[in-house]
Enzyme design. Structure first.
Site, PDB file in Angstrom:
ATOM      1  N   ASP A  26       7.451  -1.405  -5.877  1.00 49.95           N
ATOM      2  CA  ASP A  26       8.200  -0.252  -5.375  1.00 49.95           C
ATOM      3  C   ASP A  26       7.602   1.058  -5.894  1.00 49.95           C
ATOM      4  O   ASP A  26       7.042   1.098  -6.985  1.00 49.95           O
ATOM      5  CB  ASP A  26       9.672  -0.390  -5.815  1.00 49.95           C
ATOM      6  CG  ASP A  26      10.601   0.486  -4.992  1.00 49.95           C
ATOM      7  OD1 ASP A  26      10.167   1.029  -3.950  1.00 49.95           O
ATOM      8  OD2 ASP A  26      11.775   0.631  -5.388  1.00 49.95           O
ATOM      9  N   ARG A  30       7.108   7.573  -3.388  1.00 49.09           N
ATOM     10  CA  ARG A  30       7.197   8.625  -4.420  1.00 49.09           C
ATOM     11  C   ARG A  30       5.829   8.986  -4.975  1.00 49.09           C
ATOM     12  O   ARG A  30       5.549  10.134  -5.292  1.00 49.09           O
ATOM     13  CB  ARG A  30       8.140   8.174  -5.549  1.00 49.09           C
ATOM     14  CG  ARG A  30       9.608   8.386  -5.202  1.00 49.09           C
ATOM     15  CD  ARG A  30      10.522   7.583  -6.080  1.00 49.09           C
ATOM     16  NE  ARG A  30      10.562   6.187  -5.649  1.00 49.09           N
ATOM     17  CZ  ARG A  30      11.162   5.210  -6.309  1.00 49.09           C
ATOM     18  NH1 ARG A  30      11.761   5.483  -7.465  1.00 49.09           N
ATOM     19  NH2 ARG A  30      11.172   3.991  -5.826  1.00 49.09           N
ATOM     20  N   HIS A  43       1.176   3.766   0.535  1.00 52.85           N
ATOM     21  CA  HIS A  43       1.092   2.327   0.830  1.00 52.85           C
ATOM     22  C   HIS A  43      -0.351   1.842   0.703  1.00 52.85           C
ATOM     23  O   HIS A  43      -0.612   0.734   0.245  1.00 52.85           O
ATOM     24  CB  HIS A  43       1.644   2.033   2.227  1.00 52.85           C
ATOM     25  CG  HIS A  43       3.111   2.323   2.346  1.00 52.85           C
ATOM     26  ND1 HIS A  43       4.036   1.836   1.446  1.00 52.85           N
ATOM     27  CD2 HIS A  43       3.821   3.063   3.235  1.00 52.85           C
ATOM     28  CE1 HIS A  43       5.243   2.264   1.782  1.00 52.85           C
ATOM     29  NE2 HIS A  43       5.130   3.021   2.867  1.00 52.85           N
ATOM     30  N   GLU A  73      15.111  -5.260   5.533  1.00 54.37           N
ATOM     31  CA  GLU A  73      15.756  -3.942   5.675  1.00 54.37           C
ATOM     32  C   GLU A  73      14.737  -2.824   5.924  1.00 54.37           C
ATOM     33  O   GLU A  73      15.109  -1.730   6.351  1.00 54.37           O
ATOM     34  CB  GLU A  73      16.553  -3.603   4.403  1.00 54.37           C
ATOM     35  CG  GLU A  73      17.836  -4.409   4.225  1.00 54.37           C
ATOM     36  CD  GLU A  73      17.586  -5.882   3.862  1.00 54.37           C
ATOM     37  OE1 GLU A  73      16.636  -6.170   3.114  1.00 54.37           O
ATOM     38  OE2 GLU A  73      18.335  -6.742   4.372  1.00 54.37           O
ATOM     39  N   LEU A 137      -4.993 -19.481  -8.064  1.00 58.07           N
ATOM     40  CA  LEU A 137      -3.756 -18.709  -7.866  1.00 58.07           C
ATOM     41  C   LEU A 137      -3.284 -18.813  -6.410  1.00 58.07           C
ATOM     42  O   LEU A 137      -4.078 -18.684  -5.483  1.00 58.07           O
ATOM     43  CB  LEU A 137      -4.038 -17.238  -8.201  1.00 58.07           C
ATOM     44  CG  LEU A 137      -2.926 -16.240  -7.884  1.00 58.07           C
ATOM     45  CD1 LEU A 137      -1.720 -16.461  -8.787  1.00 58.07           C
ATOM     46  CD2 LEU A 137      -3.438 -14.804  -8.031  1.00 58.07           C
TER      47      LEU A 137
END
Ligand code: IPE
Ligand code: IPE
Ligand code: MG
Length: 246
Positions: A26, A30, A43, A73, A137
């Protein structure tokens, strides 16, 4: 492995690296705003951070990394932002991910992919198939993912199996429910990290985090570094996990 913080040296116990780390990436918006850049630039910077963190998790011997890339959402955002995220995703699947092939990394996607564009769904399948035998991984990208949506889809699948006689209601156990989730066969995350100072789950892995340790940092996702990941692991290693016992 050692890392430095505030002129002190800390040691990570390489025998106690979490098998599964989940990250709520997140703060991209900002990060961009602070630089007077469009959200899209945030992004893009976030996607670059993800590439670094995947490399570092692989090096540390983490077995599963689940990253929250787009929630059920997030469609509420402007069309322009959603399109920019989807374009980055295309790039990620077609360009970035090819770089990981040599590193023995496997890709899987969780979430309801049926709402994604056809070409993205195809790229996902191609990457999943191409990497399915890699045993390093495993990177799980949560796309159009919501914990409640996942539970809803799981209940529907189970109900269909009851209807067709393949499952009996009294046979339903926690393990059976887990086997209907997108994360079937994947161990629950021991450690969940959320960047950007927000301290909430935002519909991520609701079932799977029942006993996870949470680590919150104020760093915005594009600013998150390998060293910060090591700090989170160090913090995790110094907690007492009780699982309800004493
Ligand atoms: C996380 O960054 C990325 C996605 C949710 C796709 P945000 O875009 O939520 O960034 P902030 O929270 O607005 O800073
Ligand atoms: C969670 O971040 C989803 C992703 C990181 C993909 P959001 O920015 O969408 O969550 P809220 O709105 O702050 O809860
Ligand atoms: Mg956010």
């Amino acid at each position: 492995m050692f890392f430095q913080k505030d002129n002190k040296t800390f040691e990570i116990n390489m025998d106690n690296i979490p098998q599964h780390i989940a990250i709520i990436m997140d703060g991209n918006g900002r990060w961009a705003k602070k630089r007077a850049l469009p959200r899209k630039a945030g992004h893009k910077a976030g996607a670059e951070t993800l590439e670094k963190i995947i490399g570092h998790c692989s090096k540390l011997g983490v077995k599963h990394l689940t990253v929250y890339a787009f929630s059920t959402e997030n469609w509420k955002r402007s069309q322009e932002e959603v399109d920019a995220i989807m374009d980055l995703l295309r790039q990620y699947l077609n360009v970035y991910f090819k770089r990981f092939l040599k590193d023995n990394i496997r890709l899987r996607v969780i979430g309801d992919r049926s709402r994604l564009a056809q070409d993205i769904q195809e790229s996902i399948m191609e990457n999943e198939n191409r990497t399915k035998d890699k045993d390093g991984l495993c990177v799980h990208i949560a796309l159009n993912y919501g914990g409640r949506d996942e539970l809803c889809r799981a209940v529907k699948k189970a109900a269909k199996d009851v209807e067709t006689g393949n499952l009996k209601a009294e046979e339903i156990t926690e393990d059976v429910i887990a086997s209907y989730l997108d994360t079937a066969d994947v161990p629950d995350p021991e450690l969940v990290i959320r960047t950007s100072g927000e301290e909430r789950i935002s519909n991520f892995l609701l079932w799977q985090v029942a006993y996870s340790e949470f680590y919150f940092t104020d760093a915005l996702w594009p600013d998150f570094t390998d060293k910060m990941l090591e700090e989170a692991i160090y913090d995790y290693q110094n907690r007492e996990r009780r699982f309800g016992g004493r």
